[in-house]
Design a protein around this motif. Sequence first.
Motif, PDB file in Angstrom:
ATOM      1  N   VAL A   1      82.695  -6.165  39.328  1.00 47.94           N
ATOM      2  CA  VAL A   1      82.286  -4.761  39.264  1.00 47.94           C
ATOM      3  C   VAL A   1      80.764  -4.688  39.423  1.00 47.94           C
ATOM      4  CG1 VAL A   1      82.216  -2.686  37.845  1.00 47.94           C
ATOM      5  CG2 VAL A   1      84.209  -4.204  37.742  1.00 47.94           C
ATOM      6  N   PRO A   2      80.256  -3.868  40.357  1.00 46.10           N
ATOM      7  CA  PRO A   2      78.803  -3.739  40.519  1.00 46.10           C
ATOM      8  C   PRO A   2      78.154  -3.328  39.195  1.00 46.10           C
ATOM      9  CG  PRO A   2      79.967  -2.631  42.302  1.00 46.10           C
ATOM     10  CD  PRO A   2      81.000  -3.034  41.301  1.00 46.10           C
ATOM     11  N   ASP A   3      77.169  -4.112  38.760  1.00 49.12           N
ATOM     12  CA  ASP A   3      76.535  -3.829  37.470  1.00 49.12           C
ATOM     13  C   ASP A   3      75.028  -3.626  37.600  1.00 49.12           C
ATOM     14  OD1 ASP A   3      76.091  -6.429  38.209  1.00 49.12           O
ATOM     15  OD2 ASP A   3      76.290  -7.266  36.193  1.00 49.12           O
ATOM     16  N   ILE A   4      74.563  -3.459  38.834  1.00 48.32           N
ATOM     17  CA  ILE A   4      73.144  -3.222  39.042  1.00 48.32           C
ATOM     18  C   ILE A   4      72.943  -1.754  39.418  1.00 48.32           C
ATOM     19  CG2 ILE A   4      71.132  -3.843  40.451  1.00 48.32           C
ATOM     20  CD1 ILE A   4      72.397  -6.623  40.792  1.00 48.32           C
ATOM     21  N   ASN A   5      72.119  -1.079  38.696  1.00 46.40           N
ATOM     22  CA  ASN A   5      71.894   0.365  38.876  1.00 46.40           C
ATOM     23  C   ASN A   5      71.123   0.630  40.162  1.00 46.40           C
ATOM     24  OD1 ASN A   5      71.398   3.073  38.670  1.00 46.40           O
ATOM     25  ND2 ASN A   5      70.201   2.953  36.772  1.00 46.40           N
ATOM     26  N   LEU A   6      71.783   1.307  41.126  1.00 43.23           N
ATOM     27  CA  LEU A   6      71.130   1.620  42.395  1.00 43.23           C
ATOM     28  C   LEU A   6      70.440   2.981  42.370  1.00 43.23           C
ATOM     29  CD1 LEU A   6      73.701   0.248  45.008  1.00 43.23           C
ATOM     30  CD2 LEU A   6      71.605  -0.821  44.159  1.00 43.23           C
ATOM     31  N   ASN A   7      70.371   3.568  41.181  1.00 45.23           N
ATOM     32  CA  ASN A   7      69.655   4.842  41.018  1.00 45.23           C
ATOM     33  C   ASN A   7      68.452   4.692  40.091  1.00 45.23           C
ATOM     34  OD1 ASN A   7      71.462   6.541  42.586  1.00 45.23           O
ATOM     35  ND2 ASN A   7      72.963   6.121  40.978  1.00 45.23           N
ATOM     36  N   ASN A   8      68.042   3.444  39.886  1.00 48.92           N
ATOM     37  CA  ASN A   8      66.896   3.187  39.013  1.00 48.92           C
ATOM     38  C   ASN A   8      65.609   3.283  39.824  1.00 48.92           C
ATOM     39  OD1 ASN A   8      65.061   2.401  37.118  1.00 48.92           O
ATOM     40  ND2 ASN A   8      65.846   0.324  36.864  1.00 48.92           N
ATOM     41  N   THR A   9      65.142   4.493  40.041  1.00 52.40           N
ATOM     42  CA  THR A   9      63.953   4.696  40.864  1.00 52.40           C
ATOM     43  C   THR A   9      62.689   4.802  40.024  1.00 52.40           C
ATOM     44  OG1 THR A   9      64.453   7.072  40.902  1.00 52.40           O
ATOM     45  CG2 THR A   9      65.222   5.764  42.765  1.00 52.40           C
ATOM     46  N   THR A  10      62.718   4.178  38.858  1.00 51.01           N
ATOM     47  CA  THR A  10      61.513   4.107  38.028  1.00 51.01           C
ATOM     48  C   THR A  10      60.382   3.511  38.858  1.00 51.01           C
ATOM     49  OG1 THR A  10      62.883   3.695  36.084  1.00 51.01           O
ATOM     50  CG2 THR A  10      60.530   3.150  35.903  1.00 51.01           C
ATOM     51  N   PRO A  11      59.223   4.172  38.915  1.00 53.76           N
ATOM     52  CA  PRO A  11      58.115   3.636  39.725  1.00 53.76           C
ATOM     53  C   PRO A  11      57.811   2.186  39.369  1.00 53.76           C
ATOM     54  CG  PRO A  11      57.593   5.844  38.955  1.00 53.76           C
ATOM     55  CD  PRO A  11      58.861   5.445  38.260  1.00 53.76           C
ATOM     56  N   LEU A  12      57.628   1.389  40.387  1.00 55.73           N
ATOM     57  CA  LEU A  12      57.344  -0.032  40.170  1.00 55.73           C
ATOM     58  C   LEU A  12      55.928  -0.215  39.633  1.00 55.73           C
ATOM     59  CD1 LEU A  12      58.861  -1.425  43.505  1.00 55.73           C
ATOM     60  CD2 LEU A  12      59.888  -1.521  41.225  1.00 55.73           C
ATOM     61  N   PRO A  13      55.734  -1.211  38.778  1.00 52.63           N
ATOM     62  CA  PRO A  13      54.382  -1.469  38.269  1.00 52.63           C
ATOM     63  C   PRO A  13      53.450  -1.874  39.401  1.00 52.63           C
ATOM     64  CG  PRO A  13      55.874  -3.262  37.681  1.00 52.63           C
ATOM     65  CD  PRO A  13      56.720  -2.165  38.232  1.00 52.63           C
ATOM     66  N   GLU A  14      52.190  -1.587  39.242  1.00 52.41           N
ATOM     67  CA  GLU A  14      51.198  -1.927  40.263  1.00 52.41           C
ATOM     68  C   GLU A  14      51.085  -3.448  40.387  1.00 52.41           C
ATOM     69  OE1 GLU A  14      49.316  -0.122  42.371  1.00 52.41           O
ATOM     70  OE2 GLU A  14      50.368   1.714  41.762  1.00 52.41           O
ATOM     71  N   VAL A  15      51.337  -3.947  41.574  1.00 55.20           N
ATOM     72  CA  VAL A  15      51.179  -5.377  41.859  1.00 55.20           C
ATOM     73  C   VAL A  15      50.302  -5.496  43.097  1.00 55.20           C
ATOM     74  CG1 VAL A  15      52.339  -7.545  42.422  1.00 55.20           C
ATOM     75  CG2 VAL A  15      53.479  -5.886  40.953  1.00 55.20           C
ATOM     76  N   SER A  16      49.272  -6.287  42.995  1.00 54.11           N
ATOM     77  CA  SER A  16      48.369  -6.466  44.129  1.00 54.11           C
ATOM     78  C   SER A  16      49.046  -7.348  45.184  1.00 54.11           C
ATOM     79  CB  SER A  16      47.069  -7.113  43.663  1.00 54.11           C
ATOM     80  OG  SER A  16      46.241  -7.396  44.778  1.00 54.11           O
ATOM     81  N   ILE A  17      49.375  -6.748  46.306  1.00 53.66           N
ATOM     82  CA  ILE A  17      50.007  -7.489  47.407  1.00 53.66           C
ATOM     83  C   ILE A  17      49.098  -7.384  48.629  1.00 53.66           C
ATOM     84  CG2 ILE A  17      52.032  -7.691  48.903  1.00 53.66           C
ATOM     85  CD1 ILE A  17      53.596  -6.277  46.593  1.00 53.66           C
ATOM     86  N   GLU A  18      48.558  -8.516  49.032  1.00 52.43           N
ATOM     87  CA  GLU A  18      47.572  -8.533  50.111  1.00 52.43           C
ATOM     88  C   GLU A  18      48.178  -9.081  51.401  1.00 52.43           C
ATOM     89  OE1 GLU A  18      44.812  -7.014  49.595  1.00 52.43           O
ATOM     90  OE2 GLU A  18      45.213  -6.791  47.431  1.00 52.43           O
ATOM     91  N   GLU A  19      47.492  -8.828  52.498  1.00 54.04           N
ATOM     92  CA  GLU A  19      47.988  -9.236  53.814  1.00 54.04           C
ATOM     93  C   GLU A  19      48.198 -10.741  53.920  1.00 54.04           C
ATOM     94  OE1 GLU A  19      46.063  -5.683  56.615  1.00 54.04           O
ATOM     95  OE2 GLU A  19      45.208  -7.695  56.679  1.00 54.04           O
ATOM     96  N   GLU A  20      47.349 -11.518  53.285  1.00 55.31           N
ATOM     97  CA  GLU A  20      47.445 -12.976  53.390  1.00 55.31           C
ATOM     98  C   GLU A  20      48.381 -13.590  52.347  1.00 55.31           C
ATOM     99  OE1 GLU A  20      46.396 -14.636  55.932  1.00 55.31           O
ATOM    100  OE2 GLU A  20      45.518 -12.805  56.775  1.00 55.31           O
ATOM    101  N   ASP A  21      48.993 -12.753  51.502  1.00 51.59           N
ATOM    102  CA  ASP A  21      49.986 -13.268  50.556  1.00 51.59           C
ATOM    103  C   ASP A  21      51.226 -13.722  51.325  1.00 51.59           C
ATOM    104  OD1 ASP A  21      48.372 -12.743  48.405  1.00 51.59           O
ATOM    105  OD2 ASP A  21      49.388 -10.889  47.827  1.00 51.59           O
ATOM    106  N   ILE A  22      51.925 -14.702  50.768  1.00 49.54           N
ATOM    107  CA  ILE A  22      53.147 -15.212  51.418  1.00 49.54           C
ATOM    108  C   ILE A  22      54.269 -14.183  51.273  1.00 49.54           C
ATOM    109  CG2 ILE A  22      54.863 -17.056  51.468  1.00 49.54           C
ATOM    110  CD1 ILE A  22      52.740 -18.891  50.214  1.00 49.54           C
TER     111      ILE A  22
END
Length: 558
Positions: free
Chosen positions: A152-173
């Motif tokens: 039974v699917p148990d992962i909430n696909l309506n959890n649109t809580t804003p994601l925490p700020e994470v620094s993601i740069e162009e040179e990141d993998i």
Amino acid sequence: MTLKKLTLPELLKNSCSKFSKNLSLNFVASGKKTYQDLYNEVVSIANHLLHLGVKKGDKVAILSANMPNWGITQFAIANIGAIAVPILPGFCSTELQNILEHAEVKVIFVSRLLAKCLEGVKTPFLEHKILINNFATMPEGCYQPEDLDKLVPDINLNNTTPLPEVSIEEEDIASIIYTSGTTGFSKGVVLTHKNLVWDARQCRTIQPVDETYRFLSILPMAHTYENTLGLLLPLMFGAQVYYLDRVPTPKLLVPAMQKIRPTVVLSVPLIIEKIYKSQVLPKFTSSKLMSKLYRFAPARKLFNRLAGKKLMETFGGELKFFGIGGSKLDGTVEQFLREAKFPYAIGYGLTETAPMAAGSNPSQTFLQGVGPVMEGVQIKINDPDKSGQGEIWIKGPNVMKGYYKRPELTAETFTEDGWFKTGDLGSFDKKNRLAIRGRIKTMILGASGENIYPEEIESIINNFRFVNESLVVENSGKLVAMVHFNMEELEKQYQKLKDQAGNYKEKINDYIEEQKQELRDYVNARVNNFSKLQLVLVQHEPFEKTPTHKIKRFLYCK
């Protein structure tokens, strides 16, 4: 397309804002997922990964058949700064074990029919398994399709809580892609966000893509060719992408193409070569008269043009770009496509170049060539011989960081001034268009020092009647062709001759020997003196291939 940063999260955010009501990733048979729906599900899966303790830099694998949830998962991984490890379907259990352990994968998303590949795979890093089809948590020991169907699917696909700020740069993998090399060694290619997003954006300089485009995805999404050109590129410009819910057989493909009428299909040579050999050529060689006419150039061109119109109808009638990459296209098949006015295009690149480095659109193709270098990429031919041929070296924002945990291999692959050594042989023509000759590692050195390119000989062999595929190797100083015949067709022809003659004395084995000799004579009449075959051997089983349909040469070149 202007992006603040060349990262996957920025690409998704921009597209889902600009094209929110457009259809995005869907199955052919069902689904009306919009770009806004796509964004919401990406955020929901990203939130679940955070809940599982996945953080920036952690590795999350995807082992799955093509489907909308594949792309959703990739973007969810990217949005929290984690690293995707796409795994090609077709890797054996040992290779899978090695990849998951080498990459230190923490979570894996796996599709229903591939889950059984995980049985017996254990690493000290893998903590969670998720069924990607419906985003259900997989309990330990649950691998069989009938058991997975009960989850039974148990992962909430309506959890649109804003994601925490994470620094993601162009040179990141962004991803580590393990190549399915024909040399027998899988290497983890480290690609940054900029590698992927920049390459996808630059592909539009070769072929325009917009909101009206419909892509039909049939190649594995874990392959960077399909991933960059078949997922990132269309999403960047608001296009639609469609997937089949089962393995893409001709029986499923034809109605699918009639339904969605794709404007873009990405392919490998094997697919279009099979269509030509099994559906087109038999109609033009069904009788002695037809065969004779087909050898007459004006008649052949007319027949091919008529066949091209029929082929376009089969593809839905609105095809604008049939991309071919991954390996060299057979010359006879390409001649057919040109004369048929079929909108094929050729591209060149490697996983290490994210992948596109050079290519043409349907208006630029030329026989047995690739095309111009893509804007922003540099390609040079190192140490060319008298004919202008040498190893292809590449520089550009699309070139990988290196091989994961393999600094010595990375150092070998790059020059001190940053050129990536591809291992491919190529040359430029007077119009500065690139053509590929073959791989340095597959080249055979002749008895008098001549360079012999097995791919060119194999292309001739594969045009001989009854041949499915072939491999040319050097054995004790002899040039040997290993040939996998279409035994069903060969036996039909034998039976036909037997019935017609009444007293046909040859046995089937004698007939096969006769075909081998004919094949050898056929090839040797078409190659130079030092490329002539000394021996033809029957390969009774199909050659073992990589997940991207290339023959594993290392298994046969001993």
